[in-house]
Motif scaffolding. Structure first.
Motif, PDB file in Angstrom:
ATOM      1  N   GLU A  29       0.824  -1.208   0.000  1.00  0.00           N
ATOM      2  CA  GLU A  29       0.000   0.000   0.000  1.00  0.00           C
ATOM      3  C   GLU A  29       0.859   1.260   0.000  1.00  0.00           C
ATOM      4  O   GLU A  29       0.508   2.275  -0.610  1.00  0.00           O
ATOM      5  N   ALA A  30       2.006   1.186   0.714  1.00  0.00           N
ATOM      6  CA  ALA A  30       2.893   2.351   0.816  1.00  0.00           C
ATOM      7  C   ALA A  30       3.865   2.461  -0.355  1.00  0.00           C
ATOM      8  O   ALA A  30       4.590   3.455  -0.474  1.00  0.00           O
ATOM      9  N   GLY A  31       3.893   1.429  -1.213  1.00  0.00           N
ATOM     10  CA  GLY A  31       4.818   1.435  -2.339  1.00  0.00           C
ATOM     11  C   GLY A  31       6.258   1.224  -1.917  1.00  0.00           C
ATOM     12  O   GLY A  31       7.188   1.740  -2.541  1.00  0.00           O
ATOM     13  N   LEU A  32       6.457   0.456  -0.854  1.00  0.00           N
ATOM     14  CA  LEU A  32       7.796   0.196  -0.337  1.00  0.00           C
ATOM     15  C   LEU A  32       8.203  -1.248  -0.601  1.00  0.00           C
ATOM     16  O   LEU A  32       7.357  -2.135  -0.705  1.00  0.00           O
ATOM     17  N   ARG A  33       9.516  -1.463  -0.696  1.00  0.00           N
ATOM     18  CA  ARG A  33      10.052  -2.810  -0.865  1.00  0.00           C
ATOM     19  C   ARG A  33      10.322  -3.414   0.505  1.00  0.00           C
ATOM     20  O   ARG A  33      10.862  -2.742   1.389  1.00  0.00           O
ATOM     21  N   VAL A  34       9.954  -4.662   0.697  1.00  0.00           N
ATOM     22  CA  VAL A  34      10.236  -5.345   1.959  1.00  0.00           C
ATOM     23  C   VAL A  34      11.657  -5.914   1.894  1.00  0.00           C
ATOM     24  O   VAL A  34      11.954  -6.717   1.016  1.00  0.00           O
TER      25      VAL A  34
END
Length: 230
Positions: A29-34
């Motif tokens: 949702e935040a557009g971040l990579r884990v």
């Protein structure tokens, strides 16, 4: 990042909305990579939560939700619901501390009201699959603040007298002081016992796991452990 919450109620609603979700779901949702793990991304979980909750303070020496007077703290917990590590509060001042008292300290400001977000922290759970727990809004009781104040005053007195070599992890019942630096070359200014300027590692204030376990136990009705291994 979401806009800053306008009220305590709005902040709590956002925190309840993400409870039960995985880091992967929140990251998408935040557009971040884990990341694969947190070895090189220690602040990633905090940044992810800040994005969803609308925290704007970042690394400034003020509360994450300054307008609401609330600090955000994620806390990794094990299968038994107990904290897995100590909780960083703030960097300790090593110079310019004459006349500084508890009432105006960064520690008291940061801990005056805390939104605790428990997160799964067991290493065998892949980071992407770890879930966020139910939030807890906490204000120290008079007894808890008295313990924190006593620890802070003891540690600040040792700093003021340049007794860095005598400060160990055993000092402090709830709050303790330990080096906080990316590497041994990241030195900062301080004064030794003779009042002469020296270079030493930055120090940070941390809450002991016994103290944060007590906070969680009171809220979630968990039995307290007898461990004292911080």
């Amino acid at each position: 990042m979401k806009s800053e919450p306008k009220s305590e109620q709005e902040l709590l609603e956002r925190a309840y909305d993400i409870a039960g979700l995985t880091f992967q779901e929140l990251a998408d949702e935040a557009g971040l990579r884990v990341p694969m793990d947190l070895k090189r991304d220690k602040g990633w979980v905090g940044q992810l939560l800040e994005w969803h909750l609308g925290a704007s303070a970042g690394s400034k020496p003020q509360q994450d939700f300054a307008q609401l007077g609330i600090e955000l703290k994620s806390i990794p917990i094990g299968h038994n619901g107990r904290p897995l590590e100590t909780t960083f509060v703030c960097v300790a001042p090593l110079t310019g501390i004459h006349g500084l008292d508890w009432a105006l300290s960064h520690v008291r400001n940061k801990l005056s009201k805390v939104l605790w977000i428990p997160v799964e922290g067991e290493r065998e759970i892949p980071l992407a699959e770890r879930r966020v727990g139910m939030p807890l809004l906490w204000t120290p009781s008079p007894e808890q603040e008295a313990v924190l104040r006593q620890d802070w005053e003891e540690l600040m007195e040792m700093i003021a007298f340049g007794q860095f070599d005598k400060i160990t992890a055993r000092h402090g019942e709830a709050l303790h002081l330990r080096p906080k630096a990316a590497n041994s070359r990241a030195l900062t200014e301080a004064y030794n016992a003779n009042g002469k300027p020296i270079k030493t590692l930055p120090r940070g204030f941390y809450l002991r796991t016994q103290f944060t376990e007590q906070i969680l136990a009171e809220q979630y009705a968990l039995p307290l452990s007898n461990d004292n291994d911080d």
